[in-house]
Scaffold this active site. Structure first.
Site, short mmCIF file in Angstrom:
data_model
loop_
_atom_site.label_atom_id
_atom_site.label_comp_id
_atom_site.label_asym_id
_atom_site.label_seq_id
_atom_site.Cartn_x
_atom_site.Cartn_y
_atom_site.Cartn_z
N HIS A 266 0.83 -1.21 0.00
CA HIS A 266 0.00 0.00 0.00
C HIS A 266 0.87 1.26 0.00
O HIS A 266 0.72 2.14 -0.85
CB HIS A 266 -0.92 -0.01 1.23
N GLU A 267 1.78 1.34 0.93
CA GLU A 267 2.62 2.54 1.03
C GLU A 267 3.53 2.67 -0.19
O GLU A 267 3.86 3.79 -0.61
CB GLU A 267 3.43 2.54 2.33
N HIS A 270 1.72 4.62 -2.76
CA HIS A 270 1.82 6.07 -2.50
C HIS A 270 3.20 6.57 -2.93
O HIS A 270 3.34 7.63 -3.54
CB HIS A 270 1.64 6.36 -1.01
N GLU A 305 -4.70 7.81 -2.90
CA GLU A 305 -5.17 6.53 -2.40
C GLU A 305 -5.47 5.57 -3.55
O GLU A 305 -5.36 4.35 -3.40
CB GLU A 305 -6.42 6.77 -1.53
#
Ligand code: ZN
Length: 507
Positions: A266-267, A270, A305
């Site tokens: 997830h990160e 980003h 996101e």
């Protein structure tokens, strides 16, 4: 002076704002990774001071003069030329900040400090009444803030516009009604199925073994470790100090392996966005959120996101990913995963199990948690829901949508940090990210049929390159819907996301 010289003067001012905001970001990164707990109070002052300096730089007469000249200089340029957008965004931010008096900013900052302490105590005692009056004050100051910024239909519109420009209470209501109608039937189908085995996820996975996986996973997805780092924290996040220093964090749960794996994925999503911003935009308004006063290259919270959810859920939480990479994972944990197949691992990490906690929610129930929060935020902002009635409203919504009985406030209304920090209006961006990520990927797959084969073969660079040219490189040049229209031919549309969920969870 020439046109270019006027623009250069303004850009120098904005570069200074960006520098100061990057300094606040590094203080924040430090406070969440390295700083001893004792530093919290003084660090809060340091960040508040630097943020005020950034705002003052933006509102200084010199900036106004440079801005006026630059506005004249870009008048003849095409609407979406980068220089013109830089000037427009600076003007928008200046007008925004002019409307909010410094006294209100101070009042909100002071409240944040005490409200967070109250929230921590309330949560540990699972007693909403300890936090209630602070939340009431937060809502009151948010109302005042919204009134300063200005709104037409609903005070929530002003708050959402800070995180997701273009969205309003009404637009979110329409979007979420469509999403809810498509989502709940998929959830019903998924819930009626037998649960997969998950015992092995909770075995003992020493941190050392998990640490060995993290950087290589991020790198596999295209994250550049020469321009990035992976550190340990309590609440994982990503932060960038220009595209050349983009840091991600994770936490290692010894008895729950997926937390770090999917958290890193997830990160990384980003981080890829920030590393992919056009180098020419470094230290400009196109890599700075001048309204939110945050040095970030992504165009909105929701757009950001969309990239993290795309990599986390569409790429890493997929059957093909684990068919390919499960053997590597098992090499790191031969004993813990000796009796597990790739298919069993995939099924375990895509199990659907409604629960109370948003951050632990599966893909099907996550948005239900978000929609409930947005309903509540709207009702708090327009006064139709008094703060004292909040736990009751929360528990009723969880019962209605997830058929669960909330046992206590800690598992209900007190679980998220957001409201204690004064953030009202950021929750919708999580669901917007889910919708946008699926929409972008669906178009990409249609336009580049070879992409699926590359992803199935574990070559993620093709996907990263497509996203870089279509989304990341533009930084904040285009608004979210503008970007979507350019790339997918339409604004935000939940259909591709619903199709993805149906296919994955109810096929
Ligand atoms: Zn995220």
């Amino acid at each position: 002076m020439t046109q270019q010289a006027y623009l250069a003067t303004l850009q120098e001012r904005i570069a200074a704002v960006n520098d100061v905001l990057n300094a606040t970001s590094i203080l924040t990164w430090d406070s969440r990774t390295m700083m001893p707990a004792g530093g919290a109070e003084t660090r809060g002052h340091q960040i508040a001071t630097l943020t005020r300096i950034a705002r003052d730089l933006l509102l200084a007469p010199e900036t106004e003069r440079a801005l006026e000249e630059a506005e004249r200089a870009v008048e003849g340029l095409a609407e979406d030329i980068a220089e013109r957008r830089m000037v427009q965004q600076t003007r928008h931010a200046v007008e925004h900040h002019k409307r909010v008096p410094a006294s209100l900013i101070q009042e909100r900052a002071a409240l944040r400090t005490v409200a967070q302490a109250a929230w921590i105590e309330a949560r540990s005692k699972s007693d909403f009444s300890i936090f209630s009056s602070y939340l009431a004050k937060t809502v009151e100051l948010s109302r005042a803030y919204a009134d300063c910024i200005g709104w037409r239909e609903h005070p929530y519109d002003a708050m959402v516009s800070i995180y997701e420009p273009g969205e309003t209470a009404a637009s979110l209501k329409r979007l979420f009604a469509e999403l809810r109608a498509g989502l709940l039937p998929v959830l019903d189908v998924a819930r009626s199925r037998p649960q997969p085995r998950t015992d092995f996820l909770f075995r003992d996975y020493p941190e050392e073994g998990q640490r060995a996986i993290g950087p290589s996973l991020a790198e596999k997805l295209g994250y550049d470790l020469q321009r990035g780092r992976l550190d340990t924290t309590v609440h994982p996040f990503e932060v960038s100090f220009t595209r050349n220093d983009v840091r991600i964090t994770t936490r290692y749960n010894r008895n729950y392996l997926p937390a770090s794996i999917f958290g890193i994925a997830h990160e990384t999503g980003h981080g890829l966005y920030e590393q992919g911003v056009d180098p020419a935009y470094t230290r400009t308004a196109l890599a700075t959120d001048l309204v939110g006063l945050y040095a970030v290259g992504g165009t909105s919270f929701g757009a950001h996101e969309s990239q993290s959810r795309l990599w986390e859920n569409h790429v890493v939480r997929s059957r093909t990913f684990w068919q390919l990479h499960f053997p590597e994972l098992r090499k790191h944990f031969p004993d813990q995963l000796s009796d597990v197949s790739a298919e069993e691992f995939y099924r375990a990490v895509t199990r659907v199990e409604p629960g109370f906690i948003r951050v632990e929610a599966d893909e099907l129930t996550y948005d239900v948690h978000i929609m409930l929060r947005v309903d509540i935020e709207c009702a708090l902002m327009d006064g139709s829901l008094p703060v004292v009635d909040l736990p009751e409203a929360w528990n009723a919504a969880i019962r209605r949508d997830l058929d669960l009985v909330v046992p206590d406030d800690a598992h209900g209304v007190l679980q998220d940090v957001h409201w204690s920090t004064g953030y009202i209006g950021s929750f919708p961006t999580y669901t917007i990210g889910n919708i946008m990520g699926a929409q972008v990927l669906e178009t990409l797959r249609r336009q580049r049929p070879s992409l699926d084969a590359a992803i199935e073969a574990g070559e993620y660079s093709a996907l990263a390159e497509e996203l870089r040219t279509r989304i990341w490189q533009h930084g904040r040049r285009f608004m979210r819907d503008e970007l979507l229209e350019r790339e997918t031919g339409r604004g935000l549309d939940p259909a591709p996301y619903l199709a993805y969920l149906r296919n994955k969870y109810a096929a």
